[in-house]
Enzyme design. Structure first.
Site, PDB file in Angstrom:
ATOM      1  N   TYR A  56     -17.064  17.833   0.974  1.00  0.00           N
ATOM      2  CA  TYR A  56     -16.527  18.690   1.568  1.00  0.00           C
ATOM      3  C   TYR A  56     -16.226  18.828   2.804  1.00  0.00           C
ATOM      4  O   TYR A  56     -16.169  17.787   3.511  1.00  0.00           O
ATOM      5  CB  TYR A  56     -17.631  20.028   1.244  1.00  0.00           C
ATOM      6  CG  TYR A  56     -17.750  20.383  -0.250  1.00  0.00           C
ATOM      7  CD1 TYR A  56     -16.863  21.090  -0.964  1.00  0.00           C
ATOM      8  CD2 TYR A  56     -18.991  20.148  -0.898  1.00  0.00           C
ATOM      9  CE1 TYR A  56     -17.058  21.298  -2.330  1.00  0.00           C
ATOM     10  CE2 TYR A  56     -19.195  20.484  -2.345  1.00  0.00           C
ATOM     11  CZ  TYR A  56     -18.008  20.960  -2.762  1.00  0.00           C
ATOM     12  OH  TYR A  56     -18.416  21.454  -4.224  1.00  0.00           O
ATOM     13  N   GLN A  92     -26.705  29.308   0.947  1.00  0.00           N
ATOM     14  CA  GLN A  92     -25.831  28.162   1.799  1.00  0.00           C
ATOM     15  C   GLN A  92     -24.956  28.889   2.329  1.00  0.00           C
ATOM     16  O   GLN A  92     -24.275  29.865   1.726  1.00  0.00           O
ATOM     17  CB  GLN A  92     -25.466  27.194   0.636  1.00  0.00           C
ATOM     18  CG  GLN A  92     -26.350  26.138   0.155  1.00  0.00           C
ATOM     19  CD  GLN A  92     -25.578  24.934  -0.665  1.00  0.00           C
ATOM     20  OE1 GLN A  92     -24.864  25.164  -1.217  1.00  0.00           O
ATOM     21  NE2 GLN A  92     -25.922  23.770  -0.325  1.00  0.00           N
ATOM     22  N   CYS A 127     -25.491  26.357 -19.086  1.00  0.00           N
ATOM     23  CA  CYS A 127     -25.884  25.290 -19.491  1.00  0.00           C
ATOM     24  C   CYS A 127     -25.757  24.901 -20.734  1.00  0.00           C
ATOM     25  O   CYS A 127     -25.901  25.575 -21.820  1.00  0.00           O
ATOM     26  CB  CYS A 127     -27.647  25.351 -18.987  1.00  0.00           C
ATOM     27  SG  CYS A 127     -28.312  23.779 -19.705  1.00  0.00           S
TER      28      CYS A 127
END
Length: 659
Positions: A176, A109, A376
């Site tokens: 964003y 990204q 996690c």
């Protein structure tokens, strides 16, 4: 018989790129995956390789900014296009070589920036920051916008030089910066970057045009797009999408059409933004697959592939959605943290062996919000696969685990995986400990799935499980283990106040695991997470519920609750009509109800049932009695310090990997 998950295993064409199946690793912000110069760290290389090995066809990185992609109008950044492009390129090439071995593709990204989501950043217009609405973010100039776009194009060129087949533009979602440009609610500009929808999408078009011109038409470009905002205003989520002031679905579909005409090769869709965080990062209270019908509408509107993320971790729902043409692939962010081998287990027909994401948000994005290492809650190895993994034990030992809650099961699992001979003794009839009452809520069924997952793992690993065995220190010593792990857990705290013995009083564990409470009027004492979830469960059953909390606010005691979970839980409590009496403490109980003392004095709160949810107390430890008995003694989970599923698993994994 047709394999039910076959639709998820078919290849998918995205532009010039073919991915081998419909499983994508979602983009996540995990700082441990990168080194000081933005390069992939050893943990980062191992993290992505583990998920490629686990069968994912396409992997997205988190957004490259501001640590690697330098934002020229972000005060935290240096003034170089990349801090060390050669260092990044070296690690990127190595990563791509590893992914290629498994037939996996990756799209990094590239971000235009946080905008109002991060204090100090610039926005399209002067609008309130998310974290401090009293402050207005400064507006970007036209030159600064151009500078940002040029920087994104330059970064895409670097990624192409590394060998990546394309990029994903981050992001017209979660509120964003690029999302802010597209929203009339946040973009008040009067130049060519504001006004009508075409102008508000100008950045997205210019980014794409620049990337395609610099990298070639065959360089794949995806856009992460929220199809609906679910906001009523700044910092005001809309539980069901009513009174929308952000992006409606209709506008989201029109944006999708225009992005396709610009030349975007793929749309990765979801919903929500920071102001409606429980849509952006859906907690356990939101049903799985809620985004599917929105994705289906987008699929009807465009011809480019539609990838879909946001509580999509139900392989049956996902396979059906792909088979029906509602979407083309699923994006699993948090579920890929919980189980890197998710697609492989689906392909093998072993979906029951998928370690479930429990929607707690504590270990991943919630950790970032409070400055902890992001990983996690149910997979303590996540995002540190290279540095915190399990390895075979040098010396095989006889390990005794005392307690069959989540901490005990995790310690037993880790010890068995490392080659030890493990016996687990549980005092009760069932394994699971406090997972059992916590999983009694219909919105917490993932905890039941986690409990069942652990039990299957113990069976597959050959762990000897003894139930209804309450061990004394003498009995432990008589077994002569090399190591004993005490995971005795915690019990509900019962305050010592007059009337606590009344028949109307029940602790939260008993209430959730015993017979249904017949009365309609219920008072829950304690407004922490356990109390609020208990109150919501009863209210959704049609009972009249009041929460009594000594602190000024509910959900303010104990381990911090991630904001997306807290926000949705508060809104659900409102919707269910749960009353709150805060700043008042329980002082005694009478046959008529509970007496609470607050700023205005004492008052009696009528109730047929009074459920105590004022915290937990560790059970008595046997550690001191085992000193000098010739065994190593460890204590994990709530028996050492009361915490959560995340802390219980973390302590048990830490001990288990070193036994």
């Amino acid at each position: 018989m047709t394999f039910p998950y076959a639709p998820l295993l078919q290849p998918l064409q995205i532009g010039t790129m073919t991915i081998k199946n419909r499983f994508c690793v979602g983009p996540l912000t995990l700082p441990s995956l990168h080194g000081p110069f933005g390069e992939f760290s050893p943990d980062g290389l191992a993290y992505f390789e583990e998920r490629a090995k686990g069968g994912f066809g396409l992997l997205f990185t988190g957004a490259f900014h501001p640590d690697t992609l330098v934002d020229p109008v972000h005060p935290l950044d240096s003034k170089q296009p990349l801090k060390a492009p050669k260092t990044f390129q070296r690690t990127a090439v190595e990563l791509l070589e590893r992914l290629d071995a498994y037939g996996a593709k990756m799209l990094p990204q590239v971000s235009m920036g946080y905008g109002r989501n991060s204090l100090g950043c610039f926005c399209p217009s002067e609008i309130p920051y998310y974290h401090d609405p009293s402050r207005l973010a400064p507006a970007l100039t036209r030159d600064q916008i151009k500078q940002k776009i040029d920087q994104m194009i330059a970064t895409a060129v670097l990624f192409k030089q590394c060998g990546f087949p394309g990029i994903e533009v981050h992001a017209m979602h979660w509120g964003y910066l690029l999302d802010q440009f597209a929203l009339t609610f946040m973009n008040h500009r009067t130049d060519e970057y504001g006004g009508d929808l075409e102008n508000r999408l100008r950045c997205a078009r210019e980014i794409l045009d620049g990337v395609k011109a610099a990298c070639g038409a065959d360089f794949v470009v995806s856009m992460r797009l929220a199809l609906k905002s679910y906001i009523k205003g700044y910092n005001q989520p809309s539980l069901h999408g009513e009174d929308e002031v952000g992006r409606t679905l209709e506008e989201g579909l029109e944006i999708a059409r225009r992005l396709e005409t610009y030349g975007y090769d793929c749309l990765s869709v979801d919903f929500g933004q920071y102001d409606s965080f429980y849509y952006a990062a859906p907690p356990c209270y939101m049903e799985k697959g809620r985004v599917i019908e929105l994705a289906a509408a987008a699929k009807q509107a465009v011809k480019v592939p539609i990838l879909c993320g946001g509580r999509m971790n139900d392989p049956d729902l996902a396979a059906q959605a792909v088979a029906e043409g509602k979407l083309d692939g699923i994006v699993l962010g948090r579920p890929s943290l919980a189980d890197p081998a998710y697609p492989q287990k689906v392909a093998m027909g072993q979906v029951e062996d998928i370690r479930p994401c429990i929607g707690c948000n504590q270990g991943c994005i919630g950790a970032l919000k409070v400055g902890r290492r992001a990983g996690c809650a149910v997979n303590a190895q996540a995002a540190r696969e290279a540095t915190f993994s399990l390895s075979p034990a040098g010396t095989k030992k006889q390990v005794l685990v005392v307690g069959g809650g989540v901490a005990g099961m995790e310690a037993a699992r880790c010890a068995a995986l490392r080659g030890h001979t493990v016996t687990l003794c549980e005092a009760g009839e069932n394994l699971g400990g406090n997972l059992i009452p916590a999983g009694a809520h219909r919105f917490k069924k993932e905890l039941n799935e986690l409990n069942q997952w652990y039990q299957r793992q113990l069976g597959q690993l050959g762990v000897t499980v003894e139930k209804n065995v309450l061990l004394t220190s003498e009995q432990i010593a008589a077994r002569k283990p090399d190591a004993v792990v005490l995971a005795v857990g915690a019990s509900p705290t019962v305050p010592k106040i007059p009337g606590i013995e009344e028949a109307s009083v029940v602790d939260c564990v008993t209430a959730l695991t015993g017979p249904d409470l017949p009365g309609k009027e219920i008072l829950v004492v304690g407004g922490g997470l356990v109390g609020c979830e208990t109150a919501l469960g009863y209210a959704q059953e049609g009972k009249h519920v009041t929460i009594l909390e000594a602190l000024p606010e509910i959900l303010s005691a104990g381990i911090p609750v991630p904001e997306m979970n807290s926000s949705m839980l508060q809104d659900l409590l409102d919707e269910a009509g749960v009353k709150r009496k805060t700043g008042s403490r329980l002082v005694r109980i009478t046959p008529k109800g509970a007496v609470a003392a607050g700023p205005a004095g004492e008052e009696t709160i009528p109730a047929q049932h009074i459920v105590l949810a004022v915290g937990f107390t560790p059970r008595a430890s046997l550690a001191a009695d085992l000193v000098g008995q010739g065994m190593a003694v460890y204590q994990v989970g709530d028996g050492g310090k009361v915490g959560s599923v995340m802390t219980a698993i973390a302590t048990a994994y830490t001990v288990g990997r070193q036994l």
